[in-house]
Design a protein around this motif. Structure first.
Motif, PDB file in Angstrom:
ATOM      1  N   ALA A   1       3.672  21.658  -6.974  1.00 36.79           N
ATOM      2  CA  ALA A   1       2.981  22.194  -8.143  1.00 36.79           C
ATOM      3  C   ALA A   1       3.565  21.677  -9.451  1.00 36.79           C
ATOM      4  N   ILE A   2       4.515  20.741  -9.388  1.00 39.76           N
ATOM      5  CA  ILE A   2       5.193  20.245 -10.583  1.00 39.76           C
ATOM      6  C   ILE A   2       4.903  18.760 -10.751  1.00 39.76           C
ATOM      7  N   PHE A   3       4.536  18.367 -11.962  1.00 37.11           N
ATOM      8  CA  PHE A   3       4.172  16.976 -12.207  1.00 37.11           C
ATOM      9  C   PHE A   3       5.423  16.091 -12.181  1.00 37.11           C
ATOM     10  N   THR A   4       5.244  14.864 -11.687  1.00 32.48           N
ATOM     11  CA  THR A   4       6.399  14.013 -11.385  1.00 32.48           C
ATOM     12  C   THR A   4       6.070  12.546 -11.641  1.00 32.48           C
TER      13      THR A   4
ATOM     14  N   ILE B   1       0.852  -1.184   0.000  1.00 35.12           N
ATOM     15  CA  ILE B   1       0.000   0.000   0.000  1.00 35.12           C
ATOM     16  C   ILE B   1       0.891   1.239   0.000  1.00 35.12           C
ATOM     17  N   LEU B   2       0.482   2.232  -0.792  1.00 29.80           N
ATOM     18  CA  LEU B   2       1.146   3.533  -0.796  1.00 29.80           C
ATOM     19  C   LEU B   2       0.397   4.498   0.105  1.00 29.80           C
ATOM     20  N   ILE B   3       1.155   5.223   0.931  1.00 28.00           N
ATOM     21  CA  ILE B   3       0.584   6.194   1.862  1.00 28.00           C
ATOM     22  C   ILE B   3       1.257   7.545   1.625  1.00 28.00           C
ATOM     23  N   ALA B   4       0.457   8.566   1.486  1.00 27.31           N
ATOM     24  CA  ALA B   4       1.010   9.923   1.477  1.00 27.31           C
ATOM     25  C   ALA B   4       1.334  10.287   2.918  1.00 27.31           C
ATOM     26  N   THR B   5       2.592  10.607   3.173  1.00 26.45           N
ATOM     27  CA  THR B   5       3.047  10.751   4.564  1.00 26.45           C
ATOM     28  C   THR B   5       2.695  12.095   5.178  1.00 26.45           C
ATOM     29  N   GLY B   6       2.175  13.027   4.410  1.00 28.41           N
ATOM     30  CA  GLY B   6       1.848  14.340   4.938  1.00 28.41           C
ATOM     31  C   GLY B   6       2.467  15.417   4.081  1.00 28.41           C
ATOM     32  N   MET B   7       1.969  16.626   4.221  1.00 25.43           N
ATOM     33  CA  MET B   7       2.387  17.721   3.348  1.00 25.43           C
ATOM     34  C   MET B   7       3.896  17.910   3.359  1.00 25.43           C
ATOM     35  N   GLY B   8       4.492  17.806   2.157  1.00 25.25           N
ATOM     36  CA  GLY B   8       5.908  18.056   1.999  1.00 25.25           C
ATOM     37  C   GLY B   8       6.821  16.948   2.479  1.00 25.25           C
ATOM     38  N   LYS B   9       6.258  15.792   2.878  1.00 24.43           N
ATOM     39  CA  LYS B   9       7.091  14.736   3.463  1.00 24.43           C
ATOM     40  C   LYS B   9       7.249  13.515   2.572  1.00 24.43           C
ATOM     41  N   GLY B  10       6.518  13.452   1.463  1.00 27.20           N
ATOM     42  CA  GLY B  10       6.733  12.371   0.527  1.00 27.20           C
ATOM     43  C   GLY B  10       5.747  11.232   0.646  1.00 27.20           C
ATOM     44  N   MET B  11       6.193  10.050   0.199  1.00 34.07           N
ATOM     45  CA  MET B  11       5.357   8.863   0.145  1.00 34.07           C
ATOM     46  C   MET B  11       6.021   7.727   0.916  1.00 34.07           C
TER      47      MET B  11
ATOM     48  N   THR C   1      10.939  10.975  -0.900  1.00 38.37           N
ATOM     49  CA  THR C   1      10.449  12.342  -1.112  1.00 38.37           C
ATOM     50  C   THR C   1      10.389  12.709  -2.590  1.00 38.37           C
ATOM     51  N   GLY C   2      10.479  11.694  -3.476  1.00 42.19           N
ATOM     52  CA  GLY C   2      10.413  11.980  -4.903  1.00 42.19           C
ATOM     53  C   GLY C   2       9.057  12.477  -5.349  1.00 42.19           C
ATOM     54  N   LEU C   3       8.022  12.160  -4.591  1.00 46.66           N
ATOM     55  CA  LEU C   3       6.668  12.656  -4.857  1.00 46.66           C
ATOM     56  C   LEU C   3       6.082  13.111  -3.534  1.00 46.66           C
TER      57      LEU C   3
ATOM     58  N   GLY D   1       2.101  11.974 -10.421  1.00 51.62           N
ATOM     59  CA  GLY D   1       1.310  12.917  -9.646  1.00 51.62           C
ATOM     60  C   GLY D   1       2.034  14.229  -9.466  1.00 51.62           C
ATOM     61  N   PHE D   2       1.581  14.991  -8.480  1.00 45.80           N
ATOM     62  CA  PHE D   2       2.073  16.347  -8.278  1.00 45.80           C
ATOM     63  C   PHE D   2       3.050  16.401  -7.108  1.00 45.80           C
ATOM     64  N   ASP D   3       4.281  16.755  -7.436  1.00 49.07           N
ATOM     65  CA  ASP D   3       5.271  17.025  -6.405  1.00 49.07           C
ATOM     66  C   ASP D   3       5.163  18.520  -6.104  1.00 49.07           C
TER      67      ASP D   3
END
Length: 616
Positions: free
Chosen positions: A523-526, A470-480, A501-503, A519-521
């Motif tokens: 404001a920049i697509f990544t 499972i992929l989890i977004a770790t929080g604003m500015g902290k990555g995956m 932190t690549g995304l 997705g969006f890193d």
């Protein structure tokens, strides 16, 4: 001696010395007492010490521009932009009192009048300017002009300099009385308008279509068939992963692609669409009512509306609902920003039952409103509430609306529950600020609680990165973060595979295709590799937009924050734009929907349909 002293005294009376030690003559008249006091006061005034306000004014500009100059998706530049100008402005007042070289009379009068002007402005400004508007505009402008004015008159040795400084500060504060805030962009820049002008919502409500679109005519059998198998039944599709199959796009777009089939004004809100045949359903705000609206997908005509008397507003997103409706088992399920959960008849909009999450979970809406798009599984409709104890996740009976079960969950999440099949078993996955919970859909029993606590909130849904990952977004500015889940005879465990932190998505979803995530890193697509979390490429400044994967043709359909639709090739080798056109005007955070060759998009002011070229 008497004769000598008499003429001497006469001469003294005629030859009076002035306070400048010059004889009083016709060209050098006597100085009046008031003039002497003014001269004495001026002699007490010193030039102002100017290097501190210069540095602080520069600090106000630098911190405000931090998101543009730094990695805007991390917390630091956001905090600098929000609090930096106000803190530097406050230090300008500290400089004035403690280190400006002004007299104490100047210091006290200047400080008191400036604070009084700020307080009066705060009481009179438009309600939308309170909060971020005060921190980003009103406060910095008032104290910023105080500092600028002090620099301009720093060498003036007159009490008039204080009058000028205070007047400029008052004007700076009062300017905010003319403004209205209309939310913020993803980079935390305010959207401002003149207070005297009507809002987009007010303009929409005040005008009626000169020639209303004529809705399609459906038979009862056609309507029943459409609702039995909706093409896009819920938030981000049936699996909540923004993946579309059964359609292949043609990348050769001509100028006609950007001509809408229809385009119309809608009320504010960040809901996406659900689609069943010709029914196009969403949520929006109109005045003091939150509406569920059904449009004709072919013409944009309004088929029916249902309203709930409530209005939610936050300074970042503005007014309106946040969640997207769900079509399931012949019913339409809705969660409003203020906490109402409803089942409606999707054919007519009739309310069949209604619940209030605020009462059930004993909590008020979070700062950005209730945002959980309902998940319907086996006769239950499930939403995140974030209440205390076991009232974090709520499951209502789809037929009666009664509470069937509830389970603990973190209190700050704008994510929605998702149904995943992990380790061979269907589970409900709910990601919050405290943990990722995997629950049994039948009774809400927590099978796994994976601790991934963050300060703040979570917005994105957990997604499968493999059969047991499972992929989890770790929080604003902290990555995956990728975790590996195992289920050994009912004993569920999870362990971290990697954190990268690549995304670093904020509230912008990502999609997964052939071992890579797009997705969006910020404001920049990544693009990054799911094996190790390493970034493959980064390019395309689309702001805080959204993305849809057209799987069969290997395309990414991106809608940028400013309303542009962009077609990309889903290729880890590099970022490649294939086509683009401007679809909407204004801030666009809503997820796009593609059904066949019809693209449906909306934001907080407009909705439109476009025909895209497809491979037959």
């Amino acid at each position: 001696m008497r004769n000598v002293s008499r003429p001497f005294n006469f001469l003294l009376s005629e030859f009076v010395m002035t306070d400048t030690n010059q004889p009083e003559t016709e060209s050098n008249p006597p100085v009046e007492p008031a003039a002497r006091e003014e001269t004495s006061a001026v002699s007490e005034l010193q030039p102002l010490r100017i290097w501190p306000p210069i540095l602080l004014l520069i600090g106000m500009v630098v911190t405000r521009m931090a998101p543009q100059w730094m990695d805007s998706d991390s917390v630091l530049p956001v905090m600098l932009a929000v609090f930096g100008p106000l803190v530097c402005g406050g230090l300008i007042l500290v400089w004035w009192v403690l280190a400006s070289r002004a007299t104490w009379k100047e210091k006290l009068s200047g400080l008191v009048i400036t604070l009084l002007a700020g307080g009066v402005t705060l009481a009179l400004i438009d309600p939308t300017m309170k909060g971020p508007g005060v921190m980003l505009v009103t406060g910095p402008m008032g104290v910023g002009l105080f500092g600028i004015a002090a620099l301009l008159v720093s060498r003036v040795r007159s009490a008039k300099r204080t009058v000028f400084i205070v007047a400029c500060s008052v004007l700076g504060f009062c300017f905010s009385l003319l403004l209205r805030a209309e939310g913020m962009w993803g980079d935390y820049n305010m959207v401002l308008a003149w207070r005297s002008t009507p809002t987009v919502e007010e303009r929409m409500l005040s005008k009626a279509d000169a020639a209303p679109a004529v809705p399609s005519v459906l038979t009862a059998a056609e309507l029943e068939s459409a609702l039995a198998e909706p093409e896009w039944p819920g938030f981000r599709g049936a699996l909540r992963d923004s993946v579309l199959t059964g359609v292949s796009l043609d990348a050769d777009w001509n100028a006609d692609v950007g001509t809408p089939l229809w385009k119309k004004s809608v009320g504010p809100g960040w809901s996406s669409f659900v689609v069943a045949g010709p029914l196009l359903i969403t949520q929006e705000q109109r005045g003091e009512e939150e509406l569920i609206v059904c449009y004709d997908a072919e013409t944009g005509a309004e088929l029916w509306t249902q309203e709930v008397k409530t209005r939610f507003y936050d300074a970042l997103g503005g007014p309106g609902p946040r969640a997207t409706p769900t079509l399931a088992d012949g019913g339409l399920y809705v969660m409003g920003a203020s906490g109402h959960v409803l089942r409606l008849d999707p054919a007519t909009g009739e309310i069949l039952w209604q619940q209030d999450v605020r009462k059930v979970a004993d909590r008020e809406p979070p700062i950005w409103g209730f945002s959980s798009s309902p998940l319907v599984v086996d006769g239950t409709v499930i939403v995140h509430a974030g209440g205390k104890g076991d009232k974090g996740l709520l499951a209502f009976d789809t037929e009666t609306g009664d509470l069937k079960w509830s389970a603990p969950a973190g209190d700050h999440s704008y994510s929605s529950p998702a149904l995943l099949t992990i380790a061979g078993q269907p589970v409900i996955a709910m990601l919050t600020n405290k943990e990722l919970n995997l629950l049994n859909p039948a009774d809400g029993k927590i099978l796994l609680s994976y601790d991934c606590t963050i300060d703040g909130q979570r917005v994105l849904q957990p997604q499968l990165a493999g059969e047991d990952e499972i992929l989890i977004a770790t929080g604003m500015g902290k990555g995956m973060q990728k975790i590996h889940v195992t289920n050994k005879d009912g004993d569920w465990t999870a362990e971290e595979v990697w954190t990268a932190t690549g995304l670093k998505p904020d509230f912008n979803d990502y999609v997964i295709y052939e071992g890579h995530a797009y997705g969006f890193d910020g404001a920049i697509f990544t693009c990054f590799d799911l094996k190790d979390g390493k970034r493959k490429w980064k390019g395309g400044r689309y702001g805080k937009g959204q993305v849809l994967l057209v799987k069969d043709s290997g395309h990414l359909l991106v809608i940028g924050e400013e309303g542009a639709v962009v077609l990309l090739k889903a290729d880890p080798a590099g970022h490649e734009e294939l086509a683009t056109f401007q679809a909407l005007d204004g801030k666009t955070w809503n997820h796009p929907v593609l059904i066949g060759d019809r693209l449906f998009v909306r934001n907080s002011a407009q909705a439109a349909a476009y025909k895209l070229p497809v491979v037959e």
